[in-house]
Design a protein around this motif. Structure first.
Motif, mmCIF file in Angstrom:
data_model
loop_
_atom_site.group_PDB
_atom_site.id
_atom_site.type_symbol
_atom_site.label_atom_id
_atom_site.label_comp_id
_atom_site.label_asym_id
_atom_site.label_seq_id
_atom_site.Cartn_x
_atom_site.Cartn_y
_atom_site.Cartn_z
ATOM 1 N N LYS A 61 0.826 -1.211 0.000
ATOM 2 C CA LYS A 61 0.000 0.000 0.000
ATOM 3 C C LYS A 61 0.860 1.261 0.000
ATOM 4 C CE LYS A 61 -4.203 -1.833 2.197
ATOM 5 N NZ LYS A 61 -5.061 -1.805 3.412
ATOM 6 N N SER A 62 1.960 1.223 0.745
ATOM 7 C CA SER A 62 2.829 2.404 0.828
ATOM 8 C C SER A 62 3.486 2.722 -0.512
ATOM 9 C CB SER A 62 3.909 2.204 1.895
ATOM 10 O OG SER A 62 4.865 1.241 1.484
ATOM 11 N N ARG A 63 3.545 1.708 -1.392
ATOM 12 C CA ARG A 63 4.154 1.886 -2.711
ATOM 13 C C ARG A 63 3.097 2.022 -3.810
ATOM 14 N NH1 ARG A 63 9.715 -0.108 -2.213
ATOM 15 N NH2 ARG A 63 9.977 -0.932 -0.099
ATOM 16 N N ASN A 64 1.835 2.204 -3.364
ATOM 17 C CA ASN A 64 0.715 2.410 -4.285
ATOM 18 C C ASN A 64 0.510 1.239 -5.254
ATOM 19 O OD1 ASN A 64 0.068 5.051 -3.289
ATOM 20 N ND2 ASN A 64 1.843 5.841 -4.406
ATOM 21 N N ILE A 65 0.741 0.034 -4.765
ATOM 22 C CA ILE A 65 0.511 -1.162 -5.571
ATOM 23 C C ILE A 65 -0.963 -1.556 -5.458
ATOM 24 C CG2 ILE A 65 1.033 -3.630 -5.775
ATOM 25 C CD1 ILE A 65 3.862 -2.962 -4.739
ATOM 26 N N LYS A 66 -1.555 -1.847 -6.581
ATOM 27 C CA LYS A 66 -2.964 -2.241 -6.598
ATOM 28 C C LYS A 66 -3.134 -3.613 -5.941
ATOM 29 C CE LYS A 66 -6.859 -2.972 -9.774
ATOM 30 N NZ LYS A 66 -7.266 -2.989 -11.194
ATOM 31 N N ILE A 67 -3.962 -3.663 -4.895
ATOM 32 C CA ILE A 67 -4.179 -4.909 -4.156
ATOM 33 C C ILE A 67 -5.625 -5.352 -4.329
ATOM 34 C CG2 ILE A 67 -4.025 -6.059 -1.919
ATOM 35 C CD1 ILE A 67 -2.123 -3.870 -1.010
ATOM 36 N N MET A 68 -5.800 -6.626 -4.607
ATOM 37 C CA MET A 68 -7.137 -7.194 -4.759
ATOM 38 C C MET A 68 -7.277 -8.363 -3.786
ATOM 39 S SD MET A 68 -7.402 -7.054 -8.925
ATOM 40 C CE MET A 68 -9.182 -7.030 -8.966
ATOM 41 N N PHE A 69 -8.321 -8.337 -2.978
ATOM 42 C CA PHE A 69 -8.552 -9.381 -1.979
ATOM 43 C C PHE A 69 -9.625 -10.347 -2.489
ATOM 44 C CE2 PHE A 69 -6.852 -5.768 0.326
ATOM 45 C CZ PHE A 69 -5.942 -6.350 1.191
ATOM 46 N N TYR A 70 -9.281 -11.636 -2.494
ATOM 47 C CA TYR A 70 -10.199 -12.664 -2.967
ATOM 48 C C TYR A 70 -10.232 -13.838 -1.987
ATOM 49 C CZ TYR A 70 -10.237 -10.424 -7.598
ATOM 50 O OH TYR A 70 -10.393 -9.546 -8.640
ATOM 51 N N ASP A 71 -11.233 -14.672 -2.152
ATOM 52 C CA ASP A 71 -11.281 -15.904 -1.382
ATOM 53 C C ASP A 71 -10.086 -16.776 -1.761
ATOM 54 O OD1 ASP A 71 -13.667 -15.242 -0.104
ATOM 55 O OD2 ASP A 71 -14.897 -16.153 -1.693
ATOM 56 N N LYS A 72 -9.648 -17.590 -0.838
ATOM 57 C CA LYS A 72 -8.495 -18.460 -1.066
ATOM 58 C C LYS A 72 -8.707 -19.360 -2.287
ATOM 59 C CE LYS A 72 -5.748 -22.112 1.145
ATOM 60 N NZ LYS A 72 -6.088 -23.151 0.164
ATOM 61 N N SER A 73 -9.940 -19.750 -2.536
ATOM 62 C CA SER A 73 -10.231 -20.630 -3.670
ATOM 63 C C SER A 73 -9.851 -19.982 -5.002
ATOM 64 C CB SER A 73 -11.711 -21.017 -3.678
ATOM 65 O OG SER A 73 -12.534 -19.856 -3.779
ATOM 66 N N VAL A 74 -9.974 -18.651 -5.072
ATOM 67 C CA VAL A 74 -9.600 -17.939 -6.300
ATOM 68 C C VAL A 74 -8.095 -18.020 -6.505
ATOM 69 C CG1 VAL A 74 -9.569 -15.696 -7.463
ATOM 70 C CG2 VAL A 74 -11.587 -16.384 -6.125
#
Length: 240
Positions: free
Chosen positions: A41-54
């Motif tokens: 986040k501090s480096r402005n990287i796009k983060i996407m949170f998904y279920d572990k199955s994904v």
């Protein structure tokens, strides 16, 4: 290219690699995982949170540990850049040359050895050798983000160039001089051969010498990455 696993992703972020997308499992709640997320986040990287199955479906190694990063293709260095890096550190060049290693686990381990031992770079051939891929990066435990890897068209030409730059080149192979009785101080490059075949005959002829690890058991050869580790740390012992 995908980088998978906590250590590999954390090191890629730390090293400033261009990360197009970071996929994180929603199950990640521990302190170590949160540190990786915070750094991203501090480096402005796009983060996407998904279920572990994904992540399980996206994973190629099936050992993602809750983190998969998508980066641009691996950025190879040149032999000249490896030598310049040694010069910048005011150190004699210390290089590992890989000749015909086809197992990505071996190459990943060799790159990890290179990082841990302070090697300035690894040289691999463009053909008949595994390249730096997702598995190599994963096995290197993040070291691939720090070690300069040069991919050359012809290993023998690279050896000739290194010799012109006053770097002594030794093949790690059976039938040579005992490594523990060989002076390995100064600018040195070691050639480590591939699985089963070892260092090619022509490449050995191009080298300044052949060094051999003493074998006292019934098996007369070592895994390529194990051999690289022993050779690298004998160099460290003699030089630092």
């Amino acid at each position: 290219m995908k980088i998978e696993g906590r250590n590999a992703v954390a090191e890629a972020i730390k090293s400033g690699k261009t990360i197009d997308r970071l996929v994180v499992s929603k199950d990640v709640k521990d302190a170590g995982g949160n540190r990786i997320i915070a750094d991203a986040k501090s480096r402005n990287i796009k983060i996407m949170f998904y279920d572990k199955s994904v992540l399980d479906r996206e994973s190629e190694t099936k050992r993602h540990q809750g983190f998969i990063a998508e980066i641009t293709d691996y950025n190879y260095s040149s032999v000249e850049e490896i030598l310049s890096y040694a010069s910048e550190k005011n150190e004699k060049p210390f290089i590992i040359i890989v000749d015909g290693v086809e197992d990505p686990h071996n190459l990943g381990s060799i790159i990890r050895v290179a990082d841990c031992s302070g090697c300035h770079g690894v040289i691999i051939p463009r053909h008949r050798n595994v390249t730096v891929n997702e598995t190599v990066i994963k096995v290197s435990a993040g070291a691939a983000s720090h070690v300069k890897v040069a991919k050359v068209t012809n290993v023998n030409d690279a050896i000739e160039y290194l010799k012109q730059q006053n770097v002594w080149v030794y093949a790690a192979e059976l039938g040579g001089d005992d490594i523990y009785k060989t002076n390995l101080t100064g600018a040195i490059a070691f050639v480590v051969g591939g699985e089963g075949k070892g260092v090619s005959k022509l490449t050995k002829q191009k080298c300044d010498g052949v060094i051999t690890l003493p074998m006292r058991g019934q098996v007369n050869s070592l895994n390529a990455s194990v051999a690289a580790g022993i050779v690298a740390y004998e160099y460290v012992r003699q030089n630092f």
